[in-house]
Design an enzyme around this catalytic site. Structure first.
Site, PDB file in Angstrom:
ATOM      1  N   LEU A   1      28.171 -21.525  18.251  1.00 16.48           N
ATOM      2  CA  LEU A   1      29.010 -21.003  17.163  1.00 16.48           C
ATOM      3  C   LEU A   1      30.193 -20.229  17.766  1.00 16.48           C
ATOM      4  O   LEU A   1      30.016 -19.625  18.823  1.00 16.48           O
ATOM      5  CB  LEU A   1      28.219 -20.121  16.206  1.00 16.48           C
ATOM      6  CG  LEU A   1      26.908 -20.706  15.665  1.00 16.48           C
ATOM      7  CD1 LEU A   1      26.218 -19.661  14.777  1.00 16.48           C
ATOM      8  CD2 LEU A   1      27.144 -21.987  14.899  1.00 16.48           C
TER       9      LEU A   1
ATOM     10  N   TRP B   1      35.078 -28.720  20.322  1.00 20.04           N
ATOM     11  CA  TRP B   1      35.820 -29.597  21.243  1.00 20.04           C
ATOM     12  C   TRP B   1      37.107 -28.903  21.717  1.00 20.04           C
ATOM     13  O   TRP B   1      37.776 -29.394  22.622  1.00 20.04           O
ATOM     14  CB  TRP B   1      36.187 -30.910  20.537  1.00 20.04           C
ATOM     15  CG  TRP B   1      34.986 -31.732  20.144  1.00 20.04           C
ATOM     16  CD1 TRP B   1      33.718 -31.632  20.644  1.00 20.04           C
ATOM     17  CD2 TRP B   1      34.953 -32.781  19.180  1.00 20.04           C
ATOM     18  NE1 TRP B   1      32.893 -32.561  20.053  1.00 20.04           N
ATOM     19  CE2 TRP B   1      33.629 -33.280  19.140  1.00 20.04           C
ATOM     20  CE3 TRP B   1      35.901 -33.352  18.334  1.00 20.04           C
ATOM     21  CZ2 TRP B   1      33.238 -34.323  18.298  1.00 20.04           C
ATOM     22  CZ3 TRP B   1      35.515 -34.393  17.490  1.00 20.04           C
ATOM     23  CH2 TRP B   1      34.195 -34.874  17.477  1.00 20.04           C
ATOM     24  N   VAL B   2      37.452 -27.797  21.062  1.00 15.47           N
ATOM     25  CA  VAL B   2      38.700 -27.097  21.396  1.00 15.47           C
ATOM     26  C   VAL B   2      38.374 -25.620  21.631  1.00 15.47           C
ATOM     27  O   VAL B   2      38.290 -24.824  20.697  1.00 15.47           O
ATOM     28  CB  VAL B   2      39.739 -27.232  20.253  1.00 15.47           C
ATOM     29  CG1 VAL B   2      41.084 -26.646  20.681  1.00 15.47           C
ATOM     30  CG2 VAL B   2      39.895 -28.676  19.793  1.00 15.47           C
TER      31      VAL B   2
ATOM     32  N   SER C   1      35.814 -12.733  18.972  1.00 10.09           N
ATOM     33  CA  SER C   1      34.352 -12.822  19.077  1.00 10.09           C
ATOM     34  C   SER C   1      33.706 -12.275  17.815  1.00 10.09           C
ATOM     35  O   SER C   1      34.176 -11.294  17.252  1.00 10.09           O
ATOM     36  CB  SER C   1      33.855 -12.001  20.268  1.00 10.09           C
ATOM     37  OG  SER C   1      32.445 -11.854  20.216  1.00 10.09           O
TER      38      SER C   1
ATOM     39  N   HIS D   1      29.225 -18.821  30.215  1.00 12.41           N
ATOM     40  CA  HIS D   1      28.776 -17.942  29.126  1.00 12.41           C
ATOM     41  C   HIS D   1      27.264 -17.722  29.284  1.00 12.41           C
ATOM     42  O   HIS D   1      26.460 -18.225  28.508  1.00 12.41           O
ATOM     43  CB  HIS D   1      29.097 -18.568  27.766  1.00 12.41           C
ATOM     44  CG  HIS D   1      29.105 -17.585  26.638  1.00 12.41           C
ATOM     45  ND1 HIS D   1      28.898 -16.228  26.810  1.00 12.41           N
ATOM     46  CD2 HIS D   1      29.290 -17.764  25.299  1.00 12.41           C
ATOM     47  CE1 HIS D   1      28.963 -15.630  25.639  1.00 12.41           C
ATOM     48  NE2 HIS D   1      29.203 -16.525  24.709  1.00 12.41           N
TER      49      HIS D   1
ATOM     50  N   ASP E   1      29.118 -27.933  21.192  1.00 10.62           N
ATOM     51  CA  ASP E   1      30.013 -26.786  21.054  1.00 10.62           C
ATOM     52  C   ASP E   1      31.332 -27.342  20.529  1.00 10.62           C
ATOM     53  O   ASP E   1      31.523 -28.566  20.452  1.00 10.62           O
ATOM     54  CB  ASP E   1      30.183 -26.109  22.433  1.00 10.62           C
ATOM     55  CG  ASP E   1      31.085 -24.876  22.387  1.00 10.62           C
ATOM     56  OD1 ASP E   1      31.271 -24.309  21.287  1.00 10.62           O
ATOM     57  OD2 ASP E   1      31.617 -24.490  23.448  1.00 10.62           O
TER      58      ASP E   1
HETATM   59  N1   CP Z   1      28.711 -17.806  20.758  1.00 12.87           N
HETATM   60  C1   CP Z   1      29.590 -16.791  20.914  1.00 12.87           C
HETATM   61  O1   CP Z   1      29.797 -16.274  22.005  1.00 12.87           O
HETATM   62  O2   CP Z   1      30.191 -16.410  19.761  1.00 12.87           O
HETATM   63  P1   CP Z   1      31.407 -15.378  19.630  1.00 12.87           P
HETATM   64  O3   CP Z   1      32.633 -16.080  20.139  1.00 12.87           O
HETATM   65  O4   CP Z   1      31.479 -15.110  18.164  1.00 12.87           O
HETATM   66  O5   CP Z   1      31.090 -14.163  20.428  1.00 12.87           O
HETATM   67  N1  NVA Z   2      33.594 -22.951  24.353  1.00 11.89           N
HETATM   68  C1  NVA Z   2      33.917 -21.927  23.390  1.00 11.89           C
HETATM   69  C2  NVA Z   2      32.771 -20.984  23.251  1.00 11.89           C
HETATM   70  C3  NVA Z   2      32.977 -19.891  22.257  1.00 11.89           C
HETATM   71  C4  NVA Z   2      31.778 -18.971  22.153  1.00 11.89           C
HETATM   72  C5  NVA Z   2      35.173 -21.204  23.827  1.00 11.89           C
HETATM   73  O1  NVA Z   2      35.322 -20.914  25.022  1.00 11.89           O
HETATM   74  O2  NVA Z   2      36.025 -20.945  22.977  1.00 11.89           O
END
Ligand code: CP
Ligand code: NVA
Length: 367
Positions: free
Chosen positions: A313, A274-275, A99, A177, A272
């Site tokens: 992101l 795709w993976v 993250s 999320h 967002d």
């Molecule tokens: N958008 C989001 O949750 O980003 P991080 O994975 O960097 O926390």
């Molecule tokens: N869909 C992504 C979001 C990351 C913030 C994941 O779960 O990796």
């Protein structure tokens, strides 16, 4: 407006999902129901509640969190006011996945409010390796006032919340999320000055970010059109929940496999990766299956003239080209910053009641 739903392409894809990397040792599935946390201060107080999915929050409670986030941003960023309502409070942050934004926004946000945040990465704690969720939750509850966790399976978050005696906040699971949706809504509100009355188009994977956006839109009566390739639709149970709710709210909800249909006259285009994290082994298949879903200026000719773009992101070029991603109408950096103001609002409200000192914003176009 009517609730127009195209369901032809919807089918259950649960079976196709990767198995969750559960934190829960097989022996530790027992839950003590008496550890559930309820608010004792009436429907408007969020004190003591968990923040695991927007499903658990009434529309007015979501609007309250957005109002507080706006208020904190105005007071602390614009007016340079120093307020320390969470002096002496702390949050334990469990991260089972990488993250940038969630970690930074929580750490910085807690510090700005006067509290302390402790980061616990996958190699830092015993949780899920040689300590059960139950035991870890009890220990962390004695050490901190809040727990924020980023995990694989939503059931791990639910179990953590059941066992903890302090509020638990989702920092992302494979299903949801909710913090991201709050930041997206704050950003859109800053840009448009309202939320209900706009059309949002989602083009891409029907994933955790999509689920929270779907729930948020259906709660607040925002029109949403979703385009995913066949086999990548959102979870059918969430789709069913959202269809019912948008029927009540009289907002539009549409699902299609055609990105041009979804973006038609949309005010906001969202995508967002795709993976997602945990799906790395599916990458080659996914890149093939999502061909034609990249967001480009050509695709956005179908969108409303004043479209804006959002992405939670981190971003890869395959899902949105540079031309759109770096366009002045791309609000991605504003939304990333708003992750901080919104998680601050969430932490504050779960720990104490807060009355914003700025007037309540309008949330409906023309209100
Ligand atoms: N958008 C989001 O949750 O980003 P991080 O994975 O960097 O926390
Ligand atoms: N869909 C992504 C979001 C990351 C913030 C994941 O779960 O990796």
């Amino acid at each position: 407006m009517s609730c127009s739903i195209r369901m032809a392409s919807v089918y259950c894809r649960l079976a196709a999902r990767l198995p969750c990397r559960s934190l829960l040792p097989a022996s530790s599935t027992q839950i003590n129901p008496s550890s559930r946390k309820y608010s004792s201060e009436g429907p408007k107080s969020l004190v003591g509640r968990d923040f695991l999915t927007l499903k658990d929050f009434q529309a007015e409670e979501i609007r309250q969190l957005l109002w507080t986030a706006k208020d904190l941003k105005k007071r602390m960023k614009e007016d340079k006011e120093v307020i320390r309502p969470l002096l002496g409070k702390s949050v334990s942050m469990i991260f089972q996945k990488r993250s940038t934004r969630t970690r930074l926004s929580t750490e910085m946000g807690m510090a700005m409010l006067g509290g302390h945040a402790a980061f616990l990465g996958p190699d830092d704690i015993h949780l899920g390796v040689n300590e059960s969720i139950k035991d870890s939750a009890r220990v962390m509850s004695g050490m901190s006032d809040l727990i924020l966790a980023r995990v694989y399976g939503q059931e791990d978050l639910d179990n953590l919340a059941m066992e903890a005696s302090v509020p638990v906040v989702s920092g992302l699971s494979d299903m949801f999320h909710p913090l991201q949706t709050l930041a997206d809504f704050l950003t859109l509100h800053e840009h448009f000055g309202y939320l209900r009355g706009m059309k949002i188009a989602w083009v891409g994977d029907g994933n955790n970010i999509t689920h929270s956006l779907m729930i948020g839109c259906s709660k607040l009566g925002i029109d949403l059109s979703i385009a995913t390739p066949k086999g990548y639709e959102p979870d059918p149970k969430i789709t069913e929940y959202v269809i019912k709710l948008c029927g009540k709210r009289k907002s539009d909800f549409n699902m299609t496999t055609d990105p041009l249909e979804a973006v038609y006259r949309a005010d906001v285009i969202v995508t967002d990766t795709w993976v997602s994290m945990g799906q790395e082994e599916e990458k080659q298949k996914r890149l093939k299956d999502f061909a034609g879903y990249q967001i480009t200026r050509k695709m956005l000719k179908e969108a409303g003239a004043n479209w804006v773009f959002l992405h939670c992101l981190p971003r890869k070029q395959e899902e949105v080209d540079d031309d759109v991603f770096y366009d002045p109408n791309s609000l991605v950096w504003q939304a990333a910053e708003n992750r901080k103001w919104t998680v601050m609002a969430v932490m504050l409200h779960l720990l104490q009641d807060y009355n914003p000192s700025t007037p309540r914003p309008k949330f409906i176009r023309g209100e």
